[in-house]
Design a protein around this motif. Structure first.
Motif, PDB file in Angstrom:
ATOM      1  N   ARG A 185     -11.522 -25.814 -85.753  1.00  0.00           N
ATOM      2  CA  ARG A 185     -10.571 -25.495 -84.695  1.00  0.00           C
ATOM      3  C   ARG A 185     -10.202 -24.014 -84.708  1.00  0.00           C
ATOM      4  NH1 ARG A 185      -7.118 -30.114 -86.347  1.00  0.00           N
ATOM      5  NH2 ARG A 185      -8.412 -31.885 -85.851  1.00  0.00           N
ATOM      6  N   GLU A 199     -10.569 -21.182 -81.665  1.00  0.00           N
ATOM      7  CA  GLU A 199      -9.503 -20.308 -81.175  1.00  0.00           C
ATOM      8  C   GLU A 199      -9.897 -18.848 -81.301  1.00  0.00           C
ATOM      9  OE1 GLU A 199      -4.706 -19.812 -81.690  1.00  0.00           O
ATOM     10  OE2 GLU A 199      -5.631 -21.754 -82.032  1.00  0.00           O
ATOM     11  N   GLU A 247     -12.215 -17.963 -78.552  1.00  0.00           N
ATOM     12  CA  GLU A 247     -11.508 -17.781 -77.293  1.00  0.00           C
ATOM     13  C   GLU A 247     -10.848 -16.408 -77.225  1.00  0.00           C
ATOM     14  OE1 GLU A 247      -9.012 -21.244 -77.223  1.00  0.00           O
ATOM     15  OE2 GLU A 247     -10.600 -22.512 -76.383  1.00  0.00           O
ATOM     16  N   GLN A 287      -4.773 -29.480 -78.543  1.00  0.00           N
ATOM     17  CA  GLN A 287      -5.325 -28.751 -79.686  1.00  0.00           C
ATOM     18  C   GLN A 287      -6.306 -29.618 -80.477  1.00  0.00           C
ATOM     19  OE1 GLN A 287      -2.269 -26.996 -82.171  1.00  0.00           O
ATOM     20  NE2 GLN A 287      -3.482 -27.377 -83.978  1.00  0.00           N
ATOM     21  N   TYR A 295      -4.699 -22.215 -89.278  1.00  0.00           N
ATOM     22  CA  TYR A 295      -5.991 -21.711 -88.811  1.00  0.00           C
ATOM     23  C   TYR A 295      -6.228 -20.304 -89.356  1.00  0.00           C
ATOM     24  CZ  TYR A 295      -5.937 -25.469 -85.276  1.00  0.00           C
ATOM     25  OH  TYR A 295      -5.906 -26.668 -84.631  1.00  0.00           O
ATOM     26  N   ASN A 299      -1.695 -20.421 -84.802  1.00  0.00           N
ATOM     27  CA  ASN A 299      -1.553 -21.479 -85.802  1.00  0.00           C
ATOM     28  C   ASN A 299      -1.743 -20.898 -87.201  1.00  0.00           C
ATOM     29  OD1 ASN A 299      -2.473 -23.662 -87.649  1.00  0.00           O
ATOM     30  ND2 ASN A 299      -2.220 -24.938 -85.832  1.00  0.00           N
ATOM     31  N   ILE A 319      -4.260 -15.269 -84.084  1.00  0.00           N
ATOM     32  CA  ILE A 319      -4.271 -16.724 -83.942  1.00  0.00           C
ATOM     33  C   ILE A 319      -2.868 -17.240 -84.248  1.00  0.00           C
ATOM     34  CG2 ILE A 319      -5.188 -18.879 -84.896  1.00  0.00           C
ATOM     35  CD1 ILE A 319      -7.837 -17.371 -85.371  1.00  0.00           C
TER      36      ILE A 319
END
Length: 198
Positions: A183, A187, A190, A102, A150, A147, A145
């Motif tokens: 970050r 994500e 993605e 990560q 995040y 996390n 997401i």
């Protein structure tokens, strides 16, 4: 930055005394702990775990957030059976090995800012960039997401918070907010790519 006299006074504390200062949120003790006492440990981790591909400040930010969760509960778990730095090195290595992928997954070419996220949604042919539906779908994607930090920084940015405000809310520094946002956008990109290709 902490002065040499103050730093010397913290050098004289026992491990238990230093932990007490930290869990009482003594800013100088926290700075001393992460930037002085842990410096060699972080240097070794950068070299051994990350092959020198991450910055010292990034490691410090991530480990600070990890340790201070739940009112420093992890530090409170130190019982003194070994030296603080011996115990902490085990904790830190486990944490960074677990989070290595990560933390090193920040250089992908599809890192997006929010304008690019909107363009990506447009390219998918499903969303109108200016529509309410687009905003709703963007919130849905962000909420997928995993996390929590995040998700939080992206939602805070969508709600108009600036990094300085986010840093206060998360009790961290502005530099770490930018790292988290970077970050988080990777994500999110993605997820969008999965939607587009799925």
């Amino acid at each position: 930055m902490i002065g040499s006299e103050k730093r010397n006074s913290y050098d004289l504390l026992t491990d238990e005394q230093l932990i007490q200062c930290i869990i009482q949120n003594d800013e100088y003790a926290i700075e001393y702990f992460f930037y002085n006492k842990c410096h060699k440990m972080f240097s070794r981790i950068i070299w051994q775990v990350f092959s020198s591909k991450v910055e010292m400040d990034e490691l410090i930010d991530e480990f600070y957030i990890y340790l201070q969760e739940n009112n420093w509960s992890k530090l409170r778990g130190f019982v003194g059976d070994s030296a603080l730095m011996t115990w902490l090195t085990v904790v830190a290595v486990r944490f960074f090995v677990k989070n290595k992928q990560q933390m090193t997954n920040t250089g992908k070419i599809h890192t997006l800012n929010f304008d690019e996220v909107g363009s990506e949604l447009d390219k998918m042919g499903v969303f109108n960039f200016e529509s309410i539906l687009r905003k709703k779908e963007l919130y849905i994607a962000i909420n997928k997401i995993k996390n929590a930090r995040y998700r939080w920084v992206l939602l805070a940015e969508l709600n108009g918070q600036i990094p300085e405000e986010m840093a206060i809310d998360l009790k961290t520094n502005v530099g770490n907010i930018y790292n988290l946002k970077k970050r988080a956008k990777i994500e999110l990109a993605e997820l969008l790519n999965e939607w587009k290709n799925g």
